[in-house]
Scaffold this active site. Structure first.
Site, mmCIF file in Angstrom:
data_model
loop_
_atom_site.group_PDB
_atom_site.id
_atom_site.type_symbol
_atom_site.label_atom_id
_atom_site.label_comp_id
_atom_site.label_asym_id
_atom_site.label_seq_id
_atom_site.Cartn_x
_atom_site.Cartn_y
_atom_site.Cartn_z
ATOM 1 N N TYR A 46 -7.135 32.386 -59.236
ATOM 2 C CA TYR A 46 -8.229 32.728 -60.158
ATOM 3 C C TYR A 46 -8.436 34.235 -60.134
ATOM 4 C CZ TYR A 46 -12.707 31.653 -62.533
ATOM 5 O OH TYR A 46 -13.736 31.534 -63.428
ATOM 6 N N TYR B 34 -21.847 42.894 -61.047
ATOM 7 C CA TYR B 34 -20.956 41.767 -61.304
ATOM 8 C C TYR B 34 -19.793 41.786 -60.302
ATOM 9 C CZ TYR B 34 -17.953 38.489 -63.780
ATOM 10 O OH TYR B 34 -17.154 37.416 -64.100
ATOM 11 N N TRP C 120 -24.731 29.368 -59.055
ATOM 12 C CA TRP C 120 -23.964 30.582 -59.376
ATOM 13 C C TRP C 120 -24.249 31.017 -60.801
ATOM 14 C CZ3 TRP C 120 -21.405 34.150 -56.695
ATOM 15 C CH2 TRP C 120 -20.562 35.019 -57.382
ATOM 16 N N TRP C 121 -24.165 30.078 -61.742
ATOM 17 C CA TRP C 121 -24.439 30.414 -63.139
ATOM 18 C C TRP C 121 -25.826 31.016 -63.297
ATOM 19 C CZ3 TRP C 121 -22.625 25.430 -66.113
ATOM 20 C CH2 TRP C 121 -21.231 25.414 -66.194
ATOM 21 N N HIS D 238 -18.937 39.175 -56.997
ATOM 22 C CA HIS D 238 -17.659 38.494 -56.817
ATOM 23 C C HIS D 238 -16.970 38.939 -55.524
ATOM 24 C CE1 HIS D 238 -18.356 37.202 -60.908
ATOM 25 N NE2 HIS D 238 -17.454 36.262 -60.674
#
Length: 104
Positions: free
Chosen positions: A41, A18, A76-77, A22
């Site tokens: 963000y 994860y 992306w999802w 990113h």
């Protein structure tokens, strides 16, 4: 600016992947996030539970809502689905948090 915060969930065995994804976020995803008004963000991990705390600032709710419909976001999802708790449409399971205090 509108401040938003939410909780999401990453699978414990996927923490490193994860973070790696990113760290290597796709340029087209960054472009769409900025195009849809995202600023400052950040995502934080609570390692014991796999909870992710996400914080961002947006320009408008309407503009931000359109982000989910972009090709980059949809891809992306789908790519993140093996790592996270997601819905049938691959969007992350997310709990919006209510702001109760702010110190400027």
């Amino acid at each position: 600016m509108i401040r938003k915060a939410s909780i999401m969930y990453v699978k414990k065995e996927a923490y490193k992947e994860y973070k790696k994804r990113h760290d290597d976020i796709w340029p087209e995803m960054v472009s769409e996030l900025k195009k849809h008004g995202a600023h400052n963000y950040s995502i934080f991990l609570e390692e014991k539970t796999g909870q992710l705390f996400a914080y961002l600032e947006i320009e408008s709710e309407e503009k931000w809502a359109q982000m989910a419909q972009t090709e980059a976001c949809q891809k992306w999802w789908k790519s993140m689905d093996p790592l996270m708790e997601t819905h049938e449409d691959y969007s992350p399971v997310s709990i919006d948090l209510q702001e109760v205090f702010y110190l400027a």
